[in-house]
Design an enzyme around this catalytic site. Structure first.
Site, PDB file in Angstrom:
ATOM      1  N   ASP A  30       0.856  -1.189   0.000  1.00 11.51           N
ATOM      2  CA  ASP A  30       0.000   0.000   0.000  1.00 11.51           C
ATOM      3  C   ASP A  30       0.889   1.234   0.000  1.00 11.51           C
ATOM      4  OD1 ASP A  30      -3.258   0.154   0.676  1.00 11.51           O
ATOM      5  OD2 ASP A  30      -2.155   2.040   0.883  1.00 11.51           O
ATOM      6  N   LYS A  35      -0.610   2.815   7.344  1.00 11.80           N
ATOM      7  CA  LYS A  35      -1.370   1.557   7.324  1.00 11.80           C
ATOM      8  C   LYS A  35      -0.417   0.361   7.362  1.00 11.80           C
ATOM      9  CE  LYS A  35      -5.331   1.232   4.759  1.00 11.80           C
ATOM     10  NZ  LYS A  35      -6.184   1.046   3.588  1.00 11.80           N
ATOM     11  N   GLU A 164     -14.375  -9.015  -7.663  1.00 15.05           N
ATOM     12  CA  GLU A 164     -14.565  -9.537  -6.308  1.00 15.05           C
ATOM     13  C   GLU A 164     -16.014  -9.322  -5.867  1.00 15.05           C
ATOM     14  OE1 GLU A 164     -12.618 -11.427  -4.328  1.00 15.05           O
ATOM     15  OE2 GLU A 164     -14.521 -11.420  -3.265  1.00 15.05           O
ATOM     16  N   PHE A 165     -16.587 -10.338  -5.208  1.00 12.86           N
ATOM     17  CA  PHE A 165     -18.002 -10.259  -4.816  1.00 12.86           C
ATOM     18  C   PHE A 165     -18.191 -10.312  -3.303  1.00 12.86           C
ATOM     19  CE2 PHE A 165     -17.714 -11.951  -9.082  1.00 12.86           C
ATOM     20  CZ  PHE A 165     -18.612 -11.154  -9.769  1.00 12.86           C
ATOM     21  N   GLU A 168     -18.739  -6.605   2.698  1.00  8.23           N
ATOM     22  CA  GLU A 168     -18.175  -6.122   3.952  1.00  8.23           C
ATOM     23  C   GLU A 168     -19.041  -6.654   5.086  1.00  8.23           C
ATOM     24  OE1 GLU A 168     -17.488  -1.885   4.001  1.00  8.23           O
ATOM     25  OE2 GLU A 168     -16.461  -1.997   2.084  1.00  8.23           O
ATOM     26  N   LYS A 220     -19.655  -7.975 -12.918  1.00 11.19           N
ATOM     27  CA  LYS A 220     -19.583  -7.343 -11.590  1.00 11.19           C
ATOM     28  C   LYS A 220     -20.605  -6.201 -11.477  1.00 11.19           C
ATOM     29  CE  LYS A 220     -18.335  -5.903  -7.620  1.00 11.19           C
ATOM     30  NZ  LYS A 220     -18.672  -6.607  -6.387  1.00 11.19           N
ATOM     31  N   CYS A 276     -19.954   0.486  -2.286  1.00  7.07           N
ATOM     32  CA  CYS A 276     -20.067  -0.152  -3.608  1.00  7.07           C
ATOM     33  C   CYS A 276     -21.359   0.161  -4.368  1.00  7.07           C
ATOM     34  CB  CYS A 276     -19.902  -1.653  -3.468  1.00  7.07           C
ATOM     35  SG  CYS A 276     -18.223  -2.098  -3.006  1.00  7.07           S
TER      36      CYS A 276
HETATM   37  N1  LIG Z   1     -15.313  -2.853  -0.265  1.00  2.50           N
HETATM   38  C1  LIG Z   1     -16.010  -3.825  -0.818  1.00  2.50           C
HETATM   39  O1  LIG Z   1     -16.902  -4.425  -0.192  1.00  2.50           O
HETATM   40  C2  LIG Z   1     -15.754  -4.240  -2.250  1.00  2.50           C
HETATM   41  C3  LIG Z   1     -16.285  -5.442  -2.719  1.00  2.50           C
HETATM   42  C4  LIG Z   1     -16.015  -5.825  -4.033  1.00  2.50           C
HETATM   43  C5  LIG Z   1     -15.272  -4.987  -4.855  1.00  2.50           C
HETATM   44  N2  LIG Z   1     -14.786  -3.797  -4.379  1.00  2.50           N
HETATM   45  C6  LIG Z   1     -13.987  -2.951  -5.272  1.00  2.50           C
HETATM   46  O2  LIG Z   1     -12.607  -3.181  -4.953  1.00  2.50           O
HETATM   47  C7  LIG Z   1     -11.850  -1.963  -5.104  1.00  2.50           C
HETATM   48  C8  LIG Z   1     -11.149  -1.614  -3.801  1.00  2.50           C
HETATM   49  O3  LIG Z   1     -12.164  -1.344  -2.824  1.00  2.50           O
HETATM   50  P1  LIG Z   1     -11.798  -1.193  -1.273  1.00  2.50           P
HETATM   51  O4  LIG Z   1     -13.095  -1.015  -0.563  1.00  2.50           O
HETATM   52  O5  LIG Z   1     -10.874  -2.283  -0.889  1.00  2.50           O
HETATM   53  O6  LIG Z   1     -10.993   0.193  -1.305  1.00  2.50           O
HETATM   54  P2  LIG Z   1     -10.176   0.872  -0.123  1.00  2.50           P
HETATM   55  O7  LIG Z   1     -10.307   2.319  -0.339  1.00  2.50           O
HETATM   56  O8  LIG Z   1     -10.560   0.263   1.184  1.00  2.50           O
HETATM   57  O9  LIG Z   1      -8.656   0.410  -0.405  1.00  2.50           O
HETATM   58  C9  LIG Z   1      -7.889   0.826  -1.497  1.00  2.50           C
HETATM   59  C10 LIG Z   1      -6.436   0.849  -1.059  1.00  2.50           C
HETATM   60  O10 LIG Z   1      -5.598   1.087  -2.197  1.00  2.50           O
HETATM   61  C11 LIG Z   1      -4.501   1.867  -1.779  1.00  2.50           C
HETATM   62  N3  LIG Z   1      -3.856   2.474  -2.939  1.00  2.50           N
HETATM   63  C12 LIG Z   1      -4.337   3.427  -3.765  1.00  2.50           C
HETATM   64  N4  LIG Z   1      -3.413   3.730  -4.717  1.00  2.50           N
HETATM   65  C13 LIG Z   1      -2.338   2.930  -4.495  1.00  2.50           C
HETATM   66  C14 LIG Z   1      -1.082   2.758  -5.118  1.00  2.50           C
HETATM   67  N5  LIG Z   1      -0.718   3.481  -6.181  1.00  2.50           N
HETATM   68  N6  LIG Z   1      -0.223   1.842  -4.618  1.00  2.50           N
HETATM   69  C15 LIG Z   1      -0.555   1.121  -3.526  1.00  2.50           C
HETATM   70  N7  LIG Z   1      -1.734   1.229  -2.893  1.00  2.50           N
HETATM   71  C16 LIG Z   1      -2.617   2.128  -3.363  1.00  2.50           C
HETATM   72  C17 LIG Z   1      -5.125   2.863  -0.810  1.00  2.50           C
HETATM   73  O11 LIG Z   1      -4.159   3.468   0.028  1.00  2.50           O
HETATM   74  C18 LIG Z   1      -6.109   1.960  -0.050  1.00  2.50           C
HETATM   75  O12 LIG Z   1      -5.503   1.409   1.101  1.00  2.50           O
HETATM   76  C19 LIG Z   1     -12.870  -0.918  -5.583  1.00  2.50           C
HETATM   77  O13 LIG Z   1     -12.855  -0.870  -6.977  1.00  2.50           O
HETATM   78  C20 LIG Z   1     -14.192  -1.474  -5.092  1.00  2.50           C
HETATM   79  O14 LIG Z   1     -15.280  -1.028  -5.873  1.00  2.50           O
HETATM   80  C21 LIG Z   1     -15.005  -3.417  -3.076  1.00  2.50           C
END
Ligand SMILES: NC(=O)c1ccc[n+]([C@@H]2O[C@H](COP(=O)([O-])OP(=O)(O)OC[C@H]3O[C@@H](n4cnc5c(N)ncnc54)[C@H](O)[C@@H]3O)[C@@H](O)[C@H]2O)c1
Length: 413
Positions: A30, A35, A164-165, A168, A220, A276
């Site tokens: 990250d 973090k 990913e499905f 949270e 998705k 989402c």
């Molecule tokens: N949260 C969910 O329930 C869920 C479920 C399925 C899919 N998704 C999708 O998955 C993706 C991620 O969602 P999330 O909720 O995990 O997001 P999030 O915001 O919790 O996490 C994203 C992470 O990426 C890091 N990041 C950003 N740019 C970066 C870089 N250049 N190098 C390294 N790290 C970097 C950020 O610091 C952050 O920690 C989104 O597209 C979301 O729509 C989310």
């Protein structure tokens, strides 16, 4: 096989942890150094049931590590998962800046054949875009080092869309017991590697949908848009039920007994929220528009869901004699659903903001997210528990379905 996960948020951290629990060697990366520092000191930045124990177990076994060293992680890994954020732009479209940035970074450190897997939720065509960005940057890199031709080794990579499905609140369970695994790729070589990674799930009879990247990307969005539609539908029926004296819970039960419908996502409430559904429905509507298609049904869902928050406030107002000025409203639940510390687009927060606008005073309680909420709404009265919240309030609103709110002692209240 070594794997790295770029982005250690809800999806990245859960994916990395669960894959390491499958026995793979995983490096979670990250850009947020705080973090990573916290994770290296045993501090888990999000709440998900069972996540902390699983991280501890796999870190101790030496299979799971955390770093900000993008170069080392990419160079050492055969498979690179992208799990960075795709937040909404002002017009509702998906903002792909984080995806574009990591694609550029990957190109800089590409040293041998790699499979690049996108897990983030993205508009259709993004896999191709990632490929183009990497190719362009690999060429630029080789020109900068004055090589006439980049080495074919450095050019060698395949792209996979693997949406990913997980939900949270039950992310670890969902990742390890998914309804399906979708793999979108045009490369038989990459497909074989993906099947190897997910072999533990194949062994428990998880269905696999193998397709091209575009189809995987649309699957998705289609899933999230459909679930958002189902939630909105039962909310519309609930609103109508209120008008005619019908019981929406019995209606939902009867509908759910129909095998063609299923009982899931038929729970009336303040509308869908979270990180989402709101952004993905908006992004799909926007994407369809750019393709010249007016997705009328989805437009209706988005606007009905926004109205649902307002109708909740109207309902409270109606019960309190038509005005909220000077009234104290107790809110139970601040997260967008139970078992999560995520308050992004939480219906509870939206409702609180509307109530404040109407002149109400808010007392609130949530088992998990009081500190997060204080940062954005410092002027609420934060209470110790349900009963302190209810005391001296004019109305009590259960805004999040936490189990502990299901059986309140009403005589005490
Ligand atoms: N949260 C969910 O329930 C869920 C479920 C399925 C899919 N998704 C999708 O998955 C993706 C991620 O969602 P999330 O909720 O995990 O997001 P999030 O915001 O919790 O996490 C994203 C992470 O990426 C890091 N990041 C950003 N740019 C970066 C870089 N250049 N190098 C390294 N790290 C970097 C950020 O610091 C952050 O920690 C989104 O597209 C979301 O729509 C989310």
């Amino acid at each position: 096989m070594k794997i790295c996960i770029l982005g250690t948020g809800y999806v990245g951290l859960v994916t990395g942890t669960c894959l390491s629990d499958f026995g793979l060697e995983v490096i979670c990366v990250d850009k947020d150094s705080e973090k990573i520092k916290g994770l290296n000191n045993g501090k888990v930045p999000i709440y998900e049931p069972n996540l902390e124990a699983l991280i501890k177990k796999n870190v101790s076994a030496g299979r799971l590590t955390f770093t900000t060293d993008f170069k080392k992680a990419v160079e050492q890994s055969k498979v690179i998962f992208i799990a960075v954020g795709t937040p909404p732009n002002d017009d509702g479209s998906a903002n792909l800046k984080q995806i574009e940035k990591v694609a550029q970074q990957i190109a800089v450190f590409l040293n041998e054949y790699k499979v690049i897997v996108n897990k983030s939720t993205v508009p259709i065509g993004t896999a191709t875009k990632i490929k183009e960005i990497i190719n362009k940057n690999v060429i630029a890199r080789s020109e900068a080092t004055r090589q006439s031709q980049p080495t074919s080794k450095a050019f060698d990579f395949d792209i996979v869309s693997n949406p990913e499905f997980l939900r949270e609140g039950s992310a670890v369970y969902d990742f390890t017991h998914p309804d399906k695994i979708v793999i979108g790729t045009n490369s038989p070589k990459a497909l074989k590697i993906m099947q190897e990674i997910y072999r533990p799930l194949y062994l428990i009879d998880t269905p696999f949908v193998i397709t091209n990247p575009e189809t995987a990307e649309l699957i998705k969005y289609a899933c999230n848009a459909f679930l958002a539609t189902k939630i909105t539908f039962i909310n519309e029926i609930a609103n109508l039920s209120d008008k005619v004296g019908a019981d929406v819970h019995q209606i939902a039960k009867a509908m759910g007994l129909d095998g063609r419908i299923s009982p899931k996502f038929l729970h009336p409430g303040p509308g869908y929220g979270g990180s989402c559904f709101p952004k993905d429905t908006e992004a799909l509507y926007h994407f369809a528009s750019t393709c010249g298609y007016d997705f009328k049904l989805l437009k209706g869902v988005i606007s009905a869901n926004k109205r649902q928050r307002e109708l909740m406030v109207e309902k409270i107002k109606r019960h309190l004699g038509g005005t909220l000025k000077g009234k104290t409203i107790a809110i139970l639940g601040l997260s967008f659903k139970q078992n999560t510390d995520d308050i992004r687009k939480s219906p509870s927060i939206d409702i609180i903001k509307l109530l404040l606008k109407e002149g109400a005073r808010i007392k609130c309680f949530d088992p998990l997210v009081m500190d997060n909420t204080k940062k954005i709404l410092p002027d609420l009265i934060y209470c110790q528990d349900e009963y302190e919240t209810a005391r001296d309030s004019d109305a009590l609103v259960i805004a999040t379905e936490w189990n502990q709110f299901r059986n309140l002692n009403l005589s005490k209240i």
